[in-house]
Design an enzyme around this catalytic site. Structure first.
Site, mmCIF file in Angstrom:
data_model
loop_
_atom_site.group_PDB
_atom_site.id
_atom_site.type_symbol
_atom_site.label_atom_id
_atom_site.label_comp_id
_atom_site.label_asym_id
_atom_site.label_seq_id
_atom_site.Cartn_x
_atom_site.Cartn_y
_atom_site.Cartn_z
ATOM 1 N N ASP A 394 -0.704 -4.492 -14.207
ATOM 2 C CA ASP A 394 -0.864 -4.533 -12.918
ATOM 3 C C ASP A 394 0.114 -4.854 -12.087
ATOM 4 O O ASP A 394 1.415 -4.691 -12.412
ATOM 5 C CB ASP A 394 -1.693 -6.116 -13.048
ATOM 6 C CG ASP A 394 -2.639 -6.290 -11.868
ATOM 7 O OD1 ASP A 394 -2.991 -5.625 -11.044
ATOM 8 O OD2 ASP A 394 -3.332 -7.562 -11.889
ATOM 9 N N GLU A 397 2.269 -2.811 -7.031
ATOM 10 C CA GLU A 397 2.578 -2.560 -5.464
ATOM 11 C C GLU A 397 3.280 -3.905 -4.772
ATOM 12 O O GLU A 397 3.147 -3.948 -3.391
ATOM 13 C CB GLU A 397 1.239 -2.311 -4.613
ATOM 14 C CG GLU A 397 0.019 -3.744 -4.893
ATOM 15 C CD GLU A 397 -0.407 -3.371 -6.184
ATOM 16 O OE1 GLU A 397 -1.594 -2.756 -6.627
ATOM 17 O OE2 GLU A 397 -0.170 -4.434 -6.998
ATOM 18 N N ASP A 462 -9.564 -4.209 -6.799
ATOM 19 C CA ASP A 462 -10.250 -5.414 -6.754
ATOM 20 C C ASP A 462 -11.293 -5.323 -5.882
ATOM 21 O O ASP A 462 -11.351 -6.042 -4.692
ATOM 22 C CB ASP A 462 -9.363 -6.551 -6.385
ATOM 23 C CG ASP A 462 -8.398 -6.850 -7.308
ATOM 24 O OD1 ASP A 462 -8.387 -6.360 -8.534
ATOM 25 O OD2 ASP A 462 -7.371 -7.616 -7.137
#
Length: 670
Positions: A394, A397, A462
């Protein structure tokens, strides 16, 4: 491919197709200077530019393969573009002659009815024509539709988004004129496809190259791009056993619910538990403890190594979670700090990032020793060697752009877009060092150029727990199709979505429809969402348990076909989920459709993505007859067909002349 000198400039043509043109009246190159302002708030960016100059390079002097560009005849040269022609492809390599230049614009010829695809993983629009797309890896925002209440509320918290926000941008696109364009840069970029006569590609730096490739077909272009950016390893064999169940809450809760799923006939390939590494409690609720070491956080899964072995004996794998940050109150942070493996601030101290009531250091992947340490200690020793077979990688970014200094000395504003690829590389090298490439499976939402070479599986990020046009179930299709054009063969999503805020809650119907779609993707994986207790879960309803079980049977029934698609992906880079025009170039109705997709070449899937409906209209491409998977009805292509689509019978069709028709016909008995 030909360079043709014309009065006042030049053209580049492939056969009769004009791919590039530059004249004094219509220059293709512009340079300038600007001062940007970038503010980050937990992965969301507020970006502004103060443009100080923009100069049209109207004069071109051609000297062999070098094109010398200036503002006018007799003026100093500002940019040199060196042309390299390679068969049916070409590229420009750029050299600026003024160090202050940090803005560049390049124009490519366009046609009014042209279609454009790509630019990474785009969730709102598959066909990019008519809009501009800033290319900057970030949180997608809670809400990408500025007309909705959810986006309005999220904007007030600095967490909203817009149609172009994506975890995975890439400065690459494919044109319906049978060419691709790629700019080699990691700087902020904005690709503008709004003008009838040209596409304008803006970069906040002087890019290294502009690369143009051509192909006889769109599949040829996908094959070329996937060869350039890298192809993923084949999916692990264990994935084909069924769904990966996203379960957490500790050992008893996780494995009790897994047993319940198995008892209800759900085929399970893996159990994915984010909280394997422990939790901390904040005012926002329970958060993962970002230390990535089960040995120091055993309270939730006290018998995890033994449980993993027990699962393996039953043909089930265990998956975890990791990201590239280390919390400053964990065991690994002081070790990394002492070794000098964390990014620093302007004062030479460890740069700390606030993630909401806890601070973290950034593992500096530009330092090869830091990356190797993270691979060996976190991924190999703490995860793979304990038997963890996959994980969510995860937060690729999140690299801040201010007051962060990296080992390689490159400005963080230029490293920000590069970070997802470095993070993927770190994971892939650890897996390879352990001899588990093609067996261990990690998945990422963040990406940029070259992530294809390292990340074996994309996940859509998400999505909201709803049916909305810009945030819900349907956006996953656009994400798969756009990223697939650039060589990302495998894509999947959180079944049921993830983000639940401002009263938005997952319903049983949403989960049921999402799991139908997931059965026709490379990997099925559930997620409890960010607020599990407030949202519908698959094991709260008997009918959903039965429905889920049947959809896992559908998935496993199609494994022989899926394996053939995996072989194709390995050999040619073709995505498993494909835009329809890849196989139906002759049919204009397929060029902008982002609500349905081809599953390989022979199967068409049109997921129901609206609530409260029991029938659905699907467009069947022209040129072949189609068979409705659930009734066997044969239908001529080239038309829209409305058929019943109750829960359990999503609109799925296959080619009547498919070599796999006997396998597909077996779906009716499941």
């Amino acid at each position: 491919m030909q360079l043709i000198v014309i009065d006042g400039g030049f053209e580049i043509r492939h056969n009769e197709t004009l791919l590039f043109a530059h004249t004094a009246a219509q220059p293709a190159f512009f340079v300038g200077h600007g001062e940007e302002k970038m503010e980050i708030y937990r992965g969301n960016f507020d970006i502004e530019d103060y443009l100080e100059s923009r100069v049209a390079l109207t004069h071109a002097r051609i000297d062999g393969d070098k094109i010398h560009l200036s503002a006018a005849a007799g003026q100093p040269e500002m940019l040199t573009a060196t042309l390299h022609i390679d068969g049916d492809d070409f590229k420009f390599a750029f050299e600026a002659h003024d160090a202050s230049l940090n803005r560049c614009w390049i124009r490519l010829p366009a046609q009014k009815k042209e279609h454009i695809w790509g630019c990474g993983e785009q969730m709102s629009y598959f066909d990019l024509r008519g809009r501009n797309f800033p290319l900057w890896t970030s949180e997608p925002g809670v809400g990408r539709d500025k007309s909705t209440e959810i986006t309005f509320k999220a904007d007030s918290m600095k967490a909203g988004g817009d149609y172009y926000h994506t975890n995975y941008p890439q400065p690459t696109f494919v044109s319906s004129r049978k060419y691709s364009a790629h700019i080699e840069t990691t700087a902020y970029a904005d690709f503008d496809f709004r003008h009838n006569n040209f596409h304008e590609l803006q970069v906040w730096a002087i890019p290294a190259e502009l690369q143009i490739k051509t192909g006889a077909t769109y599949l040829d272009l996908v094959e070329k791009l996937s060869a350039q950016f890298g192809r993923q390893p084949k999916l692990p064999e264990w994935v084909y056993n069924g769904a990966i169940l996203g379960l957490k809450g500790g050992e008893v809760n996780t494995f009790t619910r897994m047993e319940n799923a198995l008892n209800h006939g759900i085929k399970v390939s893996g159990v994915w538990s984010e909280d394997w590494c422990g939790l901390r409690v904040t005012s926002f609720g329970a958060r993962l403890f970002w230390d990535w070491d089960w040995k120091h956080h055993q309270d939730r899964y006290p018998n995890l190594p033994e449980k993993i072995k027990e699962l393996n004996e039953r043909g089930i794998e265990f998956l975890g979670y990791v990201n590239p940050y280390l919390c400053n109150d964990g065991q690994l942070f002081p070790v990394a700090k002492e070794k000098g493996y964390l990014a620093l601030d302007k004062d030479g101290n460890v740069a700390l990032v606030d993630f909401g009531e806890f601070d973290c250091g950034i593992v500096d992947f530009t330092n090869p020793e830091a990356s190797k340490w993270f691979q060996d200690v976190v991924i190999r020793e703490n995860m793979l060697n304990m038997g963890i077979k996959g994980w969510m990688a995860d937060f690729g970014e999140y690299l801040p752009t201010e007051n962060v200094y990296l080992s390689n000395g490159v400005d963080a504003k230029l490293m920000h877009n590069a970070w997802p690829t470095l993070w993927a590389k770190c994971n892939a090298e650890a897996v390879e060092a352990n001899g588990q490439t093609g067996d261990a499976l990690f998945f990422m939402r963040a990406g940029y150029t070259g992530v294809q070479r390292y990340c074996p599986l994309l996940w859509a990020g998400d999505q909201s727990v709803d049916f909305t046009r810009h945030d819900g179930l349907v956006t996953v299709i656009s994400g798969a199709l756009s990223s697939g054009m650039l060589g990302n063969a495998y894509h999947h999503s959180d079944i049921g979505g993830y983000t639940s805020l401002f009263g938005n809650r997952r319903t049983k119907e949403l989960f049921d429809r999402w799991v139908e779609m997931a059965a026709f993707t490379p990997v099925m994986r559930t997620h409890e969402g960010n607020r599990p207790g407030e949202n519908f879960q698959f094991d709260q309803d008997g009918a959903t348990l039965a429905h889920f079980a049947r959809m896992t049977r559908v998935y496993t029934h199609l494994v022989p076909y899926l394996k053939s698609l995996v072989e194709e992906a390995s050999a040619k880079g073709y995505p498993v989920q494909r835009a329809m025009m890849l196989h139906f170039e002759h049919d204009p109705e397929t060029y902008a459709n982002q609500e349905q997709y081809l599953y390989g070449a022979d199967m068409l899937v049109a997921p129901v993505h609206k609530p409260g409906v029991d029938e659905w209209t699907t467009y069947l491409p022209a040129g072949t007859d189609w068979v409705h998977a659930w009734t066997g009805q044969k239908i001529t292509g080239g038309q829209r067909i409305t058929l019943p689509a109750p829960i359990g019978q999503p609109p799925v069709f296959y080619r009547a002349d498919s070599a796999w028709k006997e396998l597909f016909a077996g779906l009716t008995s499941l």
